[in-house]
Scaffold this motif. Sequence first.
Motif, PDB file in Angstrom:
ATOM      1  N   ALA A 184      21.045  66.292  39.711  1.00 25.32           N
ATOM      2  CA  ALA A 184      21.195  67.124  38.916  1.00 25.32           C
ATOM      3  C   ALA A 184      20.679  66.842  37.431  1.00 25.32           C
ATOM      4  CB  ALA A 184      22.579  67.948  38.801  1.00 25.32           C
ATOM      5  N   VAL A 185      20.983  65.956  36.901  1.00 20.10           N
ATOM      6  CA  VAL A 185      20.388  65.218  35.374  1.00 20.10           C
ATOM      7  C   VAL A 185      18.980  65.144  35.701  1.00 20.10           C
ATOM      8  CG1 VAL A 185      20.647  63.509  33.915  1.00 20.10           C
ATOM      9  CG2 VAL A 185      22.810  64.596  34.854  1.00 20.10           C
ATOM     10  N   ILE A 186      18.590  64.213  36.815  1.00 17.42           N
ATOM     11  CA  ILE A 186      17.096  64.097  36.954  1.00 17.42           C
ATOM     12  C   ILE A 186      16.252  65.099  36.920  1.00 17.42           C
ATOM     13  CG2 ILE A 186      15.393  63.040  38.618  1.00 17.42           C
ATOM     14  CD1 ILE A 186      17.673  60.675  39.374  1.00 17.42           C
ATOM     15  N   ALA A 187      16.776  66.385  37.780  1.00 16.70           N
ATOM     16  CA  ALA A 187      15.954  67.352  37.938  1.00 16.70           C
ATOM     17  C   ALA A 187      15.817  68.057  36.726  1.00 16.70           C
ATOM     18  CB  ALA A 187      16.718  68.208  38.925  1.00 16.70           C
ATOM     19  N   ILE A 188      16.613  68.437  35.595  1.00 14.13           N
ATOM     20  CA  ILE A 188      16.572  69.002  34.373  1.00 14.13           C
ATOM     21  C   ILE A 188      15.902  68.445  33.602  1.00 14.13           C
ATOM     22  CG2 ILE A 188      18.002  69.819  32.358  1.00 14.13           C
ATOM     23  CD1 ILE A 188      18.227  71.584  34.919  1.00 14.13           C
ATOM     24  N   THR A 189      16.009  66.996  33.690  1.00 10.87           N
ATOM     25  CA  THR A 189      15.008  66.179  32.787  1.00 10.87           C
ATOM     26  C   THR A 189      13.494  66.117  33.071  1.00 10.87           C
ATOM     27  OG1 THR A 189      16.948  64.737  32.555  1.00 10.87           O
ATOM     28  CG2 THR A 189      15.009  63.921  31.868  1.00 10.87           C
ATOM     29  N   GLU A 190      13.263  66.108  34.273  1.00  6.17           N
ATOM     30  CA  GLU A 190      11.909  66.335  34.911  1.00  6.17           C
ATOM     31  C   GLU A 190      11.373  67.679  34.460  1.00  6.17           C
ATOM     32  OE1 GLU A 190       8.929  65.413  38.233  1.00  6.17           O
ATOM     33  OE2 GLU A 190      11.074  65.351  38.833  1.00  6.17           O
ATOM     34  N   THR A 197      23.387  66.379  29.677  1.00 10.13           N
ATOM     35  CA  THR A 197      24.505  66.156  30.823  1.00 10.13           C
ATOM     36  C   THR A 197      25.622  66.828  30.385  1.00 10.13           C
ATOM     37  OG1 THR A 197      23.504  63.903  31.253  1.00 10.13           O
ATOM     38  CG2 THR A 197      25.818  64.481  32.011  1.00 10.13           C
ATOM     39  N   ALA A 198      26.133  66.869  29.340  1.00  6.85           N
ATOM     40  CA  ALA A 198      27.634  67.466  28.871  1.00  6.85           C
ATOM     41  C   ALA A 198      27.220  69.101  29.251  1.00  6.85           C
ATOM     42  CB  ALA A 198      27.832  67.395  27.430  1.00  6.85           C
ATOM     43  N   HIS A 199      26.084  69.473  28.697  1.00  9.33           N
ATOM     44  CA  HIS A 199      25.666  71.008  28.936  1.00  9.33           C
ATOM     45  C   HIS A 199      25.553  71.658  30.270  1.00  9.33           C
ATOM     46  CE1 HIS A 199      23.613  75.039  28.645  1.00  9.33           C
ATOM     47  NE2 HIS A 199      24.509  75.106  27.467  1.00  9.33           N
ATOM     48  N   LEU A 200      25.056  70.551  31.205  1.00  5.91           N
ATOM     49  CA  LEU A 200      24.920  70.654  32.478  1.00  5.91           C
ATOM     50  C   LEU A 200      26.078  70.678  33.334  1.00  5.91           C
ATOM     51  CD1 LEU A 200      22.791  71.345  34.759  1.00  5.91           C
ATOM     52  CD2 LEU A 200      22.234  68.870  34.873  1.00  5.91           C
ATOM     53  N   ILE A 201      26.940  69.693  33.247  1.00  9.52           N
ATOM     54  CA  ILE A 201      28.181  69.330  34.282  1.00  9.52           C
ATOM     55  C   ILE A 201      29.407  69.300  33.513  1.00  9.52           C
ATOM     56  CG2 ILE A 201      28.856  67.458  35.644  1.00  9.52           C
ATOM     57  CD1 ILE A 201      26.014  66.161  35.778  1.00  9.52           C
ATOM     58  N   ALA A 202      29.510  69.411  32.018  1.00  8.68           N
ATOM     59  CA  ALA A 202      30.862  68.779  31.588  1.00  8.68           C
ATOM     60  C   ALA A 202      31.704  69.872  31.311  1.00  8.68           C
ATOM     61  CB  ALA A 202      30.736  68.030  30.301  1.00  8.68           C
ATOM     62  N   TYR A 229      31.594  76.041  41.500  1.00 15.09           N
ATOM     63  CA  TYR A 229      30.181  76.372  42.054  1.00 15.09           C
ATOM     64  C   TYR A 229      30.073  75.589  43.079  1.00 15.09           C
ATOM     65  CZ  TYR A 229      28.909  78.693  37.490  1.00 15.09           C
ATOM     66  OH  TYR A 229      28.888  79.564  36.603  1.00 15.09           O
ATOM     67  N   ASP A 230      29.735  75.953  44.416  1.00 19.97           N
ATOM     68  CA  ASP A 230      29.562  75.297  45.500  1.00 19.97           C
ATOM     69  C   ASP A 230      28.110  74.592  45.694  1.00 19.97           C
ATOM     70  OD1 ASP A 230      28.355  77.417  46.145  1.00 19.97           O
ATOM     71  OD2 ASP A 230      29.266  77.613  48.180  1.00 19.97           O
ATOM     72  N   LYS A 231      27.175  74.995  44.730  1.00 20.25           N
ATOM     73  CA  LYS A 231      25.647  74.934  44.835  1.00 20.25           C
ATOM     74  C   LYS A 231      25.392  74.561  43.383  1.00 20.25           C
ATOM     75  CE  LYS A 231      24.598  77.539  48.900  1.00 20.25           C
ATOM     76  NZ  LYS A 231      23.963  78.739  49.614  1.00 20.25           N
ATOM     77  N   THR A 232      24.578  73.338  43.274  1.00 20.60           N
ATOM     78  CA  THR A 232      24.074  73.068  42.219  1.00 20.60           C
ATOM     79  C   THR A 232      23.150  73.951  41.495  1.00 20.60           C
ATOM     80  OG1 THR A 232      24.326  70.768  43.013  1.00 20.60           O
ATOM     81  CG2 THR A 232      23.065  70.907  40.878  1.00 20.60           C
ATOM     82  N   ILE A 233      22.455  75.033  42.103  1.00 19.99           N
ATOM     83  CA  ILE A 233      21.579  76.128  41.775  1.00 19.99           C
ATOM     84  C   ILE A 233      22.086  76.732  40.560  1.00 19.99           C
ATOM     85  CG2 ILE A 233      21.984  77.740  43.640  1.00 19.99           C
ATOM     86  CD1 ILE A 233      18.934  78.447  43.062  1.00 19.99           C
ATOM     87  N   TYR A 234      23.474  77.110  40.794  1.00 15.15           N
ATOM     88  CA  TYR A 234      24.235  77.701  39.772  1.00 15.15           C
ATOM     89  C   TYR A 234      24.324  77.188  38.432  1.00 15.15           C
ATOM     90  CZ  TYR A 234      25.091  80.585  44.042  1.00 15.15           C
ATOM     91  OH  TYR A 234      24.975  81.223  45.085  1.00 15.15           O
ATOM     92  N   ARG A 235      24.644  75.875  38.592  1.00 14.27           N
ATOM     93  CA  ARG A 235      24.673  75.015  37.145  1.00 14.27           C
ATOM     94  C   ARG A 235      23.136  74.911  36.453  1.00 14.27           C
ATOM     95  NH1 ARG A 235      29.056  72.470  35.595  1.00 14.27           N
ATOM     96  NH2 ARG A 235      30.875  72.151  36.898  1.00 14.27           N
ATOM     97  N   PHE A 236      22.197  74.947  37.580  1.00 15.28           N
ATOM     98  CA  PHE A 236      20.844  75.134  36.783  1.00 15.28           C
ATOM     99  C   PHE A 236      20.389  76.216  36.139  1.00 15.28           C
ATOM    100  CE2 PHE A 236      19.054  71.870  40.422  1.00 15.28           C
ATOM    101  CZ  PHE A 236      19.555  70.872  39.440  1.00 15.28           C
ATOM    102  N   ALA A 237      21.077  77.377  36.767  1.00 16.15           N
ATOM    103  CA  ALA A 237      21.012  78.702  35.932  1.00 16.15           C
ATOM    104  C   ALA A 237      21.804  78.705  34.819  1.00 16.15           C
ATOM    105  CB  ALA A 237      21.587  79.869  37.041  1.00 16.15           C
ATOM    106  N   ASP A 238      22.829  78.187  34.962  1.00 16.55           N
ATOM    107  CA  ASP A 238      23.859  78.013  33.648  1.00 16.55           C
ATOM    108  C   ASP A 238      23.109  77.415  32.346  1.00 16.55           C
ATOM    109  OD1 ASP A 238      25.745  79.487  34.963  1.00 16.55           O
ATOM    110  OD2 ASP A 238      27.231  77.834  34.740  1.00 16.55           O
ATOM    111  N   PHE A 239      22.507  76.268  32.749  1.00 17.77           N
ATOM    112  CA  PHE A 239      21.649  75.395  31.827  1.00 17.77           C
ATOM    113  C   PHE A 239      20.774  76.073  31.136  1.00 17.77           C
ATOM    114  CE2 PHE A 239      18.913  72.291  30.184  1.00 17.77           C
ATOM    115  CZ  PHE A 239      19.709  71.245  29.840  1.00 17.77           C
ATOM    116  N   ASN A 240      20.222  77.104  31.730  1.00 18.73           N
ATOM    117  CA  ASN A 240      19.175  77.957  30.987  1.00 18.73           C
ATOM    118  C   ASN A 240      19.647  79.132  30.512  1.00 18.73           C
ATOM    119  OD1 ASN A 240      16.171  76.667  31.921  1.00 18.73           O
ATOM    120  ND2 ASN A 240      17.430  76.419  33.807  1.00 18.73           N
TER     121      ASN A 240
END
Length: 319
Positions: free
Chosen positions: A77-83, A219-224, A229-240
């Motif tokens: 997840a961290v790698i995907a957002i950083t890229e 990373t704190a904003h993405l995960i902490a 959520y059972d799918k990481t896509i929802y954290r990605f949406a939250d990040f944005n």
Amino acid sequence: MTTKTLFLTALLALALLAGCAGDIRQTEPTPLRPADIRAQIASLLPAYVSDRSGWAADIHDALTTQNLNTSFQNICAVIAITEQESSFRADPTVPDLNRIAREEIERRAAKIGVPPFAVSVALKIKSPNGQTYAERIDSVKTERELSDIFEDLIDMVPMGKRLFADKNPVRTGGAMQVSIAFAEQYAQAHPNPNTPNTLKDGSIRQEVFTRRGGLYYGTAHLIAYPANYDKTIYRFADFNAGQYASRNAAFQNAVSRITGKPLDLDGDLIQQGNNDLDKPGSTELALRSMSSALNTDNPTIRRALEQKRSPAFGNTALY
């Protein structure tokens, strides 16, 4: 942010998983030794990344210093957002940043009635590095450089305080393009053990623009934060769109289905800064339409919705 935009950005992050391609929900035994974990992270980075060991070490530290699981899912997840946000550049260049900066200055000047010639005179003043502010703006390439220019303008030029009211307009930065306001707020409650002096000298902003700091706060904003959520896509949406935007969008969907009122599933339950009960947004209006069935009233609905960025909203009677 519309529903379409919210989830397109999340899908983009999923598409950028590089070495993590596949089912991001898979679980793998986590190596016990930190050196093994860092080696695993380095192996998952995109092929073009230089200083792989340095990036791997900082991603590892961003997770472990916050007591976050160094799982395959979290690492990817961290790698995907950083890229997605910077292509693994700690302080990425931004096209046309000089034009954007001048337009922002002109917009703020017009808003408070400062004539263009006065702005031009102010920008001809020499800044602390010997160049004029105009020269620095014309050559600016990164958000960190622009942030430094605005900080100097606010501190050194009287008009700078008028234009920016002590608030630097550069609001995001670093490898994960994290909100600087979020980083400053988060640091108050969760000081980074690797940078113990940042709060004392007020340099959280500067720390965000470093590789280590950008990854730590991103990373704190993405995960902490707790989210079921059972799918990481929802954290990605939250990040944005903001933490708990996915949960809130699901709530809006439920409200829309129950009331039959169409709602934009953007996760924004209440208009930002709206303290007027007489000016409800569309989600709040839909909820008010069934207040009697819910055995509640308008102030109670508003108090619940005001917790839209908190895990506490999920524990309200309204939810």
